[in-house]
Design an enzyme around this catalytic site. Structure first.
Site, PDB file in Angstrom:
ATOM      1  N   GLU A   1     -12.282 -18.061  48.556  1.00  0.00           N
ATOM      2  CA  GLU A   1     -12.281 -18.122  47.097  1.00  0.00           C
ATOM      3  C   GLU A   1     -10.994 -17.488  46.568  1.00  0.00           C
ATOM      4  OE1 GLU A   1     -16.497 -18.614  45.470  1.00  0.00           O
ATOM      5  OE2 GLU A   1     -16.061 -16.493  45.504  1.00  0.00           O
TER       6      GLU A   1
ATOM      7  N   GLY B   1     -13.626 -19.064  38.039  1.00  0.00           N
ATOM      8  CA  GLY B   1     -13.999 -19.019  36.629  1.00  0.00           C
ATOM      9  C   GLY B   1     -12.839 -19.308  35.689  1.00  0.00           C
TER      10      GLY B   1
ATOM     11  N   SER C   1     -13.752 -22.774  40.719  1.00  0.00           N
ATOM     12  CA  SER C   1     -13.754 -23.903  39.779  1.00  0.00           C
ATOM     13  C   SER C   1     -14.000 -25.241  40.456  1.00  0.00           C
ATOM     14  CB  SER C   1     -12.443 -23.927  38.971  1.00  0.00           C
ATOM     15  OG  SER C   1     -12.309 -22.723  38.241  1.00  0.00           O
TER      16      SER C   1
ATOM     17  N   GLU D   1     -15.589 -10.363  42.670  1.00  0.00           N
ATOM     18  CA  GLU D   1     -16.019  -9.522  41.538  1.00  0.00           C
ATOM     19  C   GLU D   1     -16.592  -8.196  42.037  1.00  0.00           C
ATOM     20  OE1 GLU D   1     -18.344 -12.568  39.592  1.00  0.00           O
ATOM     21  OE2 GLU D   1     -16.471 -13.639  39.208  1.00  0.00           O
TER      22      GLU D   1
ATOM     23  N   HIS E   1     -17.946 -10.729  47.391  1.00  0.00           N
ATOM     24  CA  HIS E   1     -17.397 -11.571  46.321  1.00  0.00           C
ATOM     25  C   HIS E   1     -16.265 -10.807  45.630  1.00  0.00           C
ATOM     26  CE1 HIS E   1     -17.110 -13.782  42.546  1.00  0.00           C
ATOM     27  NE2 HIS E   1     -17.677 -14.792  43.181  1.00  0.00           N
TER      28      HIS E   1
ATOM     29  N   LYS F   1     -24.359 -15.578  39.327  1.00  0.00           N
ATOM     30  CA  LYS F   1     -23.809 -14.324  38.782  1.00  0.00           C
ATOM     31  C   LYS F   1     -24.859 -13.675  37.864  1.00  0.00           C
ATOM     32  CE  LYS F   1     -19.241 -16.229  39.276  1.00  0.00           C
ATOM     33  NZ  LYS F   1     -17.823 -16.103  39.000  1.00  0.00           N
TER      34      LYS F   1
ATOM     35  N   ASN G   1     -23.769 -19.698  42.810  1.00  0.00           N
ATOM     36  CA  ASN G   1     -23.715 -18.261  42.520  1.00  0.00           C
ATOM     37  C   ASN G   1     -23.933 -18.120  41.019  1.00  0.00           C
ATOM     38  OD1 ASN G   1     -23.128 -15.602  42.090  1.00  0.00           O
ATOM     39  ND2 ASN G   1     -20.945 -15.750  42.611  1.00  0.00           N
TER      40      ASN G   1
END
Ligand code: PEP
Length: 252
Positions: free
Chosen positions: A167, A173, A212, A97, A95, A11, A9
């Protein structure tokens, strides 16, 4: 037997130049990744370049989001049909985010999943709890609720055409990875939840871990029985790291 998938991904990262270098690097090492499928989910503007560079390679590609609508006055959005036109196999849906920064609800994620499936794309449906939710002991409630919204919309047959990515938001991250045991526990919960509807779908469902995942922890995570690869953020921007995760997931 579920073949592991390692999906990058990217991003909102990269330039045409850096994307070319990264794709060249991934292509150069992809043949040495046995036993796992590789995919990259890139910003929409790179899709044409990705299609040109990866066509005929063993690496699949996809988008990072899509509209639940097929077309029309939805400024800034991209439809499933548009992604298909650029050769996408995958699209990330829900996701964290998107859920937090764009306020996407469980219902909206379910609609997007349905739109992707109707077009013939494979949605990578993301679920996961925040740190606060984990500390409150409601991880399974949150993940179960997110999964149920998708199941209610597309049914177990539809979910069987998806990939699920667990996730934990606190691991994305942050450099803070779920332990293999923590991840396995939630993956097993997801599989059992799906099995309650349809055992065969649950058995075939790929459940990726994301948060991560790096070359030094991928093998241990992917050795767990219900972890079928990874959704990789930061490490997918470094060709050798991404390939090393692919090799670890494939058991080589
Ligand atoms: C992600 O964004 O899906 C992700 C897992 O990111 P990272 O690997 O950087 O934690």
């Amino acid at each position: 037997m579920r073949k592991p998938l390692v999906a990058g991904n990217w991003k909102m990262n990269g330039t045409r130049e850096s994307a070319r270098t990264l794709l060249d690097g991934i292509k150069a090492g992809a043949m040495a990744v046995n036993g796992a499928e590789l995919a990259v989910c890139v910003p929409f503007v790179f899709l044409q370049q990705v299609q040109e560079m990866l066509a005929g390679s063993p690496i699949a590609w996809g988008g990072q989001d899509l509209s639940k609508e097929p077309k029309g006055a939805f400024t800034g959005d991209v439809s499933a049909a548009m992604l298909l036109e650029f050769g996408c196999r995958y699209v990330i849906v829900g996701h964290s985010e998107r859920r937090t920064l764009h306020g996407e609800s469980d219902a909206e994620v379910a609609e997007k999943t349905a739109a992707a499936l109707e077009a013939g794309l494979t949605p990578i449906v993301c679920v996961g709890e925040t740190l606060e939710e984990r500390e409150q002991g409601v991880t399974n409630d949150v993940v179960g609720r997110q999964l149920d919204a998708v199941l209610a919309r597309v049914g177990s047959a539809g979910l069987g055409r998806c990939v699920v990515a667990y996730e934990p938001v606190w691991a994305i991250g942050t450099g803070r990875t779920a332990t293999p045991e923590q991840a396995q526990e939630v993956h097993a919960f997801i599989r059992a939840r799906v099995a309650a509807d349809d055992a065969a779908v649950a058995e075939g469902l790929k459940i990726l871990y994301g948060g991560s995942m790096k070359p030094d922890n991928a093998a241990e995570l992917c050795a767990k029985p219900d972890i079928d690869g990874g959704l990789i953020g930061g490490a997918s921007l470094v060709a050798e790291d991404f390939l090393a995760i692919g090799r670890a997931a494939g058991g080589n």
